[in-house]
Design a protein around this motif. Structure first.
Motif: not given
Length: 124
Positions: A33-57
């Protein structure tokens, strides 16, 4: 072992669009499964989006729903994040990550492999 390399970041005006890409090495990309996270200056890393192995989820943090779209192309070993209607608060370093879990995950600790990050800057 999976190595991840992000690209596509840059400087864009508010309301603009960018598409991030994350290229993975190895033959086992489709088993993650793949995900995107982001981190702004002075902030913690946060979850942005994820996709499952099957393209659907898919899953998104509320602040990007309706503006960002995650997708993957398993034959190309690549995951994408299409970002539209960008806002200054989207400014951050964006990281892609790979999780061995069958289901998609929001927690960084569930991801084993990380890219080096790509900077996204949205000007007002």
């Amino acid at each position: 072992q999976v190595q991840l390399v992000e690209s596509g970041g840059g400087l864009v005006q508010a309301g603009g669009s960018l598409r991030l890409s994350c290229a993975a090495s190895g033959r086992t990309f489709s088993s993650y499964a793949m995900g995107w996270f982001r981190q702004a200056p002075g902030k913690e890393r946060e979850f942005v989006a994820a996709i499952g192995r099957n393209y659907v989820s898919t899953d998104y943090v509320d602040s990007v729903k309706g503006r960002f779209t995650i997708s993957r192309d398993n034959p190309k070993n690549t995951v994408y994040l299409q970002m539209n209607s960008l806002k200054p608060e989207d400014t951050a370093v964006y990281y892609c990550a790979a999780s061995p879990l069958f289901s998609i995950a929001r927690l960084a600790r569930d991801y084993e492999h990380w890219g080096q990050g790509t900077q996204v800057t949205v000007s007002s």
